[in-house]
Design a protein around this motif. Structure first.
Motif, PDB file in Angstrom:
ATOM      1  N   TRP A   1       6.030   4.934 -16.341  1.00  0.00           N
ATOM      2  CA  TRP A   1       4.753   4.223 -16.323  1.00  0.00           C
ATOM      3  C   TRP A   1       3.881   4.804 -15.222  1.00  0.00           C
ATOM      4  N   ASP A   2       2.617   5.036 -15.518  1.00  0.00           N
ATOM      5  CA  ASP A   2       1.662   5.547 -14.533  1.00  0.00           C
ATOM      6  C   ASP A   2       1.130   4.371 -13.725  1.00  0.00           C
ATOM      7  N   GLY A   3       1.712   4.137 -12.577  1.00  0.00           N
ATOM      8  CA  GLY A   3       1.301   3.019 -11.736  1.00  0.00           C
ATOM      9  C   GLY A   3       0.078   3.345 -10.902  1.00  0.00           C
ATOM     10  N   ALA A   4      -0.555   2.310 -10.394  1.00  0.00           N
ATOM     11  CA  ALA A   4      -1.763   2.461  -9.577  1.00  0.00           C
ATOM     12  C   ALA A   4      -1.481   3.130  -8.244  1.00  0.00           C
ATOM     13  N   ALA A   5      -0.242   3.077  -7.780  1.00  0.00           N
ATOM     14  CA  ALA A   5       0.119   3.641  -6.477  1.00  0.00           C
ATOM     15  C   ALA A   5       0.892   4.945  -6.610  1.00  0.00           C
ATOM     16  N   ASP A   6       0.678   5.667  -7.718  1.00  0.00           N
ATOM     17  CA  ASP A   6       1.503   6.846  -7.958  1.00  0.00           C
ATOM     18  C   ASP A   6       1.259   8.005  -6.995  1.00  0.00           C
ATOM     19  N   LYS A   7       0.239   7.920  -6.149  1.00  0.00           N
ATOM     20  CA  LYS A   7       0.007   8.965  -5.144  1.00  0.00           C
ATOM     21  C   LYS A   7       0.250   8.455  -3.717  1.00  0.00           C
ATOM     22  N   ALA A   8       0.682   7.216  -3.574  1.00  0.00           N
ATOM     23  CA  ALA A   8       0.810   6.589  -2.254  1.00  0.00           C
ATOM     24  C   ALA A   8       2.051   7.042  -1.504  1.00  0.00           C
ATOM     25  N   LEU A   9       1.924   7.114  -0.175  1.00  0.00           N
ATOM     26  CA  LEU A   9       3.051   7.406   0.711  1.00  0.00           C
ATOM     27  C   LEU A   9       3.334   6.253   1.670  1.00  0.00           C
ATOM     28  N   PHE A  10       2.423   5.280   1.723  1.00  0.00           N
ATOM     29  CA  PHE A  10       2.546   4.168   2.663  1.00  0.00           C
ATOM     30  C   PHE A  10       2.083   2.888   1.987  1.00  0.00           C
ATOM     31  N   PHE A  11       2.567   1.754   2.491  1.00  0.00           N
ATOM     32  CA  PHE A  11       2.020   0.466   2.094  1.00  0.00           C
ATOM     33  C   PHE A  11       2.171  -0.504   3.251  1.00  0.00           C
ATOM     34  N   ASN A  12       1.317  -1.513   3.248  1.00  0.00           N
ATOM     35  CA  ASN A  12       1.460  -2.623   4.181  1.00  0.00           C
ATOM     36  C   ASN A  12       0.941  -3.880   3.507  1.00  0.00           C
ATOM     37  N   THR A  13       0.858  -4.960   4.264  1.00  0.00           N
ATOM     38  CA  THR A  13       0.561  -6.241   3.619  1.00  0.00           C
ATOM     39  C   THR A  13      -0.757  -6.875   4.002  1.00  0.00           C
ATOM     40  N   SER A  14      -1.754  -6.123   4.441  1.00  0.00           N
ATOM     41  CA  SER A  14      -3.000  -6.838   4.624  1.00  0.00           C
ATOM     42  C   SER A  14      -4.184  -6.069   5.114  1.00  0.00           C
ATOM     43  N   ARG A  15      -4.027  -5.133   5.970  1.00  0.00           N
ATOM     44  CA  ARG A  15      -5.229  -4.591   6.596  1.00  0.00           C
ATOM     45  C   ARG A  15      -5.335  -3.085   6.389  1.00  0.00           C
ATOM     46  N   PRO A  16      -6.559  -2.581   6.363  1.00  0.00           N
ATOM     47  CA  PRO A  16      -6.747  -1.134   6.262  1.00  0.00           C
ATOM     48  C   PRO A  16      -6.092  -0.437   7.444  1.00  0.00           C
ATOM     49  N   VAL A  17      -5.647   0.783   7.223  1.00  0.00           N
ATOM     50  CA  VAL A  17      -4.930   1.520   8.256  1.00  0.00           C
ATOM     51  C   VAL A  17      -5.650   2.822   8.562  1.00  0.00           C
ATOM     52  N   GLY A  18      -6.206   2.927   9.757  1.00  0.00           N
ATOM     53  CA  GLY A  18      -6.775   4.154  10.288  1.00  0.00           C
ATOM     54  C   GLY A  18      -7.421   5.062   9.274  1.00  0.00           C
ATOM     55  N   ALA A  19      -7.020   6.333   9.327  1.00  0.00           N
ATOM     56  CA  ALA A  19      -7.626   7.359   8.488  1.00  0.00           C
ATOM     57  C   ALA A  19      -6.943   7.500   7.132  1.00  0.00           C
TER      58      ALA A  19
ATOM     59  N   GLY B   1      -1.333  -7.265  -5.548  1.00  0.00           N
ATOM     60  CA  GLY B   1      -0.741  -8.468  -4.977  1.00  0.00           C
ATOM     61  C   GLY B   1      -1.039  -8.530  -3.494  1.00  0.00           C
ATOM     62  N   ASN B   2      -0.014  -8.659  -2.675  1.00  0.00           N
ATOM     63  CA  ASN B   2      -0.176  -8.736  -1.223  1.00  0.00           C
ATOM     64  C   ASN B   2      -0.024  -7.391  -0.521  1.00  0.00           C
ATOM     65  N   HIS B   3       0.063  -6.303  -1.263  1.00  0.00           N
ATOM     66  CA  HIS B   3       0.260  -4.986  -0.659  1.00  0.00           C
ATOM     67  C   HIS B   3      -0.956  -4.089  -0.839  1.00  0.00           C
ATOM     68  N   LEU B   4      -1.225  -3.321   0.210  1.00  0.00           N
ATOM     69  CA  LEU B   4      -2.216  -2.237   0.145  1.00  0.00           C
ATOM     70  C   LEU B   4      -1.439  -0.930   0.191  1.00  0.00           C
ATOM     71  N   PHE B   5      -1.807   0.021  -0.664  1.00  0.00           N
ATOM     72  CA  PHE B   5      -1.119   1.297  -0.764  1.00  0.00           C
ATOM     73  C   PHE B   5      -2.047   2.418  -0.326  1.00  0.00           C
ATOM     74  N   TYR B   6      -1.484   3.378   0.431  1.00  0.00           N
ATOM     75  CA  TYR B   6      -2.263   4.469   1.020  1.00  0.00           C
ATOM     76  C   TYR B   6      -1.583   5.800   0.765  1.00  0.00           C
ATOM     77  N   ARG B   7      -2.395   6.862   0.878  1.00  0.00           N
ATOM     78  CA  ARG B   7      -1.813   8.210   0.858  1.00  0.00           C
ATOM     79  C   ARG B   7      -2.185   8.918   2.149  1.00  0.00           C
TER      80      ARG B   7
END
Length: 200
Positions: free
Chosen positions: A168-186, A194-200
């Protein structure tokens, strides 16, 4: 503290919808990687909770299966029987990090782990990515804790199978990090599920 283990709870945007996926049924190549060093072990206890309901895939042609939804892809997985170490490690991470999240969020957690193993920036296999010091807060002494055999565990096994098969092609298929609420730096945000934000 790593992005995967930040414990600040907050609501995020709703799950990002994805279309049908057509993929080879063969196992994800990372599932074949040998684990280096001591393999983390954990046991599964039986709480006799009902099985995940299984459904047939929408279509099958040769070695390609087309699922109409992520839920159908998850439901089509056989969760009974013995599972290899990579699958058990990945399912353990899904269980501890996202068992209360939507299926897309559970798949996102799995995708982060698989992406890390393929990236060259982390350990090169699923179990070692998960047990790498300081990455996942649920890991204790280099081990994944025992997991009860219940509906959430069986769902985690099914989601892990979908992720390992790249079914399945998920929305986070390029992500290397996740956390539960706030944007992270660069870091570049690729999804909010849901409650997770995904980043690359």
């Amino acid at each position: 503290m790593s992005f995967a283990t930040l414990g600040i709870a907050a609501q995020s945007a709703a799950s990002l919808a994805q279309g049908p996926s057509t993929v080879p049924v063969s196992a994800h190549p990372l599932n074949e990687l040998a684990t280096t060093g001591e393999v983390p072990s954990f046991s599964v206890s039986d709480d006799s909770v009902p099985d995940v309901e299984l459904q047939a895939p929408d279509a099958r042609a040769g070695d390609v299966t087309v699922y109409p939804t992520l839920a159908a892809a998850v439901a089509a997985q056989d969760v009974d029987g013995a599972h290899d170490q990579a699958l058990r490690c990945l399912a353990g991470a899904i269980y501890f990090e996202s068992r209360g999240e939507p299926l897309a969020g559970q798949l996102g957690v799995a995708q982060v782990i698989l992406n890390r193993a393929a990236s060259g920036r982390f350990a090169d296999n699923v179990c070692d990515v998960i047990t790498q010091p300081g990455q996942f807060g649920f890991v204790r002494g280099g081990r994944i804790p025992d997991v009860p055999q219940n509906a959430n565990w069986r769902r985690a096994i099914a989601v892990a199978k979908v992720a390992l098969a790249d079914a399945w092609d998920g929305a986070a298929d390029k992500a290397l990090f996740f956390n539960t609420s706030r944007p992270v730096g660069a870091k570049v945000k690729v999804a909010a599920i849901g409650n997770h934000l995904f980043y690359r």
